[in-house]
Design a protein around this motif. Structure first.
Motif, PDB file in Angstrom:
ATOM      1  N   PRO A  66      40.835  47.195  35.279  1.00 34.75           N
ATOM      2  CA  PRO A  66      42.134  46.687  35.741  1.00 34.75           C
ATOM      3  C   PRO A  66      42.127  45.159  35.834  1.00 34.75           C
ATOM      4  N   ILE A  67      43.312  44.598  35.905  1.00 39.14           N
ATOM      5  CA  ILE A  67      43.485  43.149  35.990  1.00 39.14           C
ATOM      6  C   ILE A  67      44.200  42.825  37.294  1.00 39.14           C
ATOM      7  N   GLN A  68      43.604  41.964  38.102  1.00 42.89           N
ATOM      8  CA  GLN A  68      44.220  41.521  39.347  1.00 42.89           C
ATOM      9  C   GLN A  68      45.130  40.330  39.064  1.00 42.89           C
ATOM     10  N   THR A  83      35.726  40.986  41.906  1.00 45.10           N
ATOM     11  CA  THR A  83      36.084  42.372  42.211  1.00 45.10           C
ATOM     12  C   THR A  83      37.366  42.410  43.038  1.00 45.10           C
ATOM     13  N   ARG A  84      37.954  43.601  43.121  1.00 53.07           N
ATOM     14  CA  ARG A  84      39.147  43.765  43.968  1.00 53.07           C
ATOM     15  C   ARG A  84      38.827  43.433  45.418  1.00 53.07           C
ATOM     16  N   GLU A  85      37.646  43.851  45.847  1.00 57.30           N
ATOM     17  CA  GLU A  85      37.270  43.671  47.246  1.00 57.30           C
ATOM     18  C   GLU A  85      37.011  42.203  47.584  1.00 57.30           C
ATOM     19  N   ARG A 119      49.369  34.199  37.827  1.00 56.64           N
ATOM     20  CA  ARG A 119      47.958  33.839  37.664  1.00 56.64           C
ATOM     21  C   ARG A 119      47.164  35.141  37.808  1.00 56.64           C
ATOM     22  N   PHE A 120      46.170  35.328  36.961  1.00 56.97           N
ATOM     23  CA  PHE A 120      45.439  36.590  36.969  1.00 56.97           C
ATOM     24  C   PHE A 120      43.963  36.346  36.704  1.00 56.97           C
ATOM     25  N   ASN A 121      43.158  37.330  37.092  1.00 57.71           N
ATOM     26  CA  ASN A 121      41.729  37.296  36.780  1.00 57.71           C
ATOM     27  C   ASN A 121      41.480  38.033  35.474  1.00 57.71           C
ATOM     28  N   PHE A 122      40.781  37.387  34.549  1.00 57.75           N
ATOM     29  CA  PHE A 122      40.320  38.127  33.381  1.00 57.75           C
ATOM     30  C   PHE A 122      39.487  39.315  33.868  1.00 57.75           C
ATOM     31  N   SER A 123      39.630  40.427  33.185  1.00 57.04           N
ATOM     32  CA  SER A 123      39.055  41.685  33.678  1.00 57.04           C
ATOM     33  C   SER A 123      37.541  41.644  33.814  1.00 57.04           C
ATOM     34  N   HIS A 124      36.871  40.809  33.015  1.00 56.98           N
ATOM     35  CA  HIS A 124      35.414  40.736  33.058  1.00 56.98           C
ATOM     36  C   HIS A 124      34.925  39.368  33.558  1.00 56.98           C
ATOM     37  N   ILE A 151      48.165  44.960  40.614  1.00 53.99           N
ATOM     38  CA  ILE A 151      47.093  45.317  39.677  1.00 53.99           C
ATOM     39  C   ILE A 151      47.715  45.831  38.386  1.00 53.99           C
ATOM     40  N   VAL A 152      47.251  45.301  37.260  1.00 49.93           N
ATOM     41  CA  VAL A 152      47.633  45.845  35.954  1.00 49.93           C
ATOM     42  C   VAL A 152      46.610  46.917  35.617  1.00 49.93           C
ATOM     43  N   GLU A 153      47.022  48.170  35.716  1.00 54.02           N
ATOM     44  CA  GLU A 153      46.129  49.288  35.434  1.00 54.02           C
ATOM     45  C   GLU A 153      46.172  49.611  33.944  1.00 54.02           C
ATOM     46  N   ARG A 154      44.991  49.946  33.398  1.00 50.77           N
ATOM     47  CA  ARG A 154      44.910  50.282  31.970  1.00 50.77           C
ATOM     48  C   ARG A 154      43.984  51.469  31.795  1.00 50.77           C
TER      49      ARG A 154
END
Length: 282
Positions: free
Chosen positions: A16-18, A74-76, A65-70, A8-11
């Motif tokens: 956050p970004i997964q 969800t994380r779950e 590869r990542f999910n755009f934050s919006h 997770i990229v925490e900000r």
């Protein structure tokens, strides 16, 4: 062999970004990095994207590869649009900021957790992610090459739909998730953000003024982003290469869920020039 690390990229004060990193288990010098940007109504685990990342990693790249934050996941449950409020509030500016955050994050991971070279970074975007990749590459000098699969050529038509009056009046319009049939909300703030930041969200300007190598890959039977968009973009910059995949659709044969062990034939055809492009330019 390759390994995958999820993180997770925490900000601070931002969502956050997964992300997932795929990398070959090889010693020696640091290797180049490719960051993959998914498209509208997409996510990092959509369909065959994880297999695409694996293919690229086996070809000698570290791949994020990542999910755009919006993007609404969800994380779950990273493979469902469980957060429609976030989806509704997404903007192109937020997606650009997400790419920057992922780039910032990998700088300190490089050489510590992952043996990649942060000075040899390429972006690979699909559909709207391709358009965001062009914008991010133009803004961020850390990017040395950019490729788009079925990439869009302009954001402005996307914020001026036929139902514009309704969108402005109600503050929201809905798009259908063709896979599930659910209605996904898009707030009018998406359009407001575009016009408030039009200069930095101008894909035609960015593509025309990029001074790094560009690869455009498009299927001739793309049902979502007309093949003509890629053809047009290929004339905007002398550094652009154009690869047409005859008969390929928008996702190059992929779908969600993807239950096969192997990649679709059209995706393999798209990967071949993509790998050659990044090997040459990173």
């Amino acid at each position: 062999m390759t390994k995958v690390i999820s993180y997770i990229v925490e900000r601070e004060s931002r969502r956050p970004i997964q992300a997932d990193i795929h990398y070959p288990e090889t010693g020696g010098k640091a290797i180049p990095l490719i960051i993959f940007l998914h498209g509208f109504k997409g996510f990092k685990d959509w369909g065959h994207w994880p297999l695409v990342a694996e293919f690229l990693a086996r070809s000698g790249f570290v791949v994020i590869r990542f999910n755009f934050s919006h993007n609404g996941t969800t994380r779950e449950n990273p493979m469902a649009f469980g957060d429609l409020d976030a989806f509704a509030k997404n903007t192109f500016s937020k997606e650009l900021e997400d790419v920057e955050a992922v780039l910032d994050d990998i700088v300190w991971r490089a050489g510590k957790e992952i043996n990649c070279d942060p000075a040899r970074v390429g972006l690979l975007g699909h559909s709207r992610g391709g358009g965001i990749a062009f914008l991010a590459a133009f803004r961020d000098k850390r990017v040395r090459a950019v490729a788009a699969w079925a990439g869009i050529s302009d954001l402005e038509p996307r914020v001026n739909p036929p139902e514009l009056d309704e969108w402005k009046k109600n503050g929201v319009i809905y798009t259908i998730n063709s896979r599930t049939g659910e209605s996904l909300p898009i707030n009018y703030s998406l359009r407001e953000d575009f016009y408030a930041n039009k200069k930095r969200l101008d894909i035609p300007y960015a593509v025309k003024h990029l001074n790094i190598p560009i690869l455009l890959v498009s299927g001739t039977k793309d049902e979502s982003v007309p093949f003509a968009e890629a053809e047009k973009m290929s004339t905007w910059n002398m550094l652009a290469r154009f690869e047409a995949i005859a008969g390929a659709g928008h996702t190059f044969g992929g779908k969600h869920p993807w239950t096969e062990k192997d990649l679709p034939a059209d995706t393999v055809k798209a990967l071949q020039p993509t790998i050659a492009f990044f090997r040459e330019n990173l």
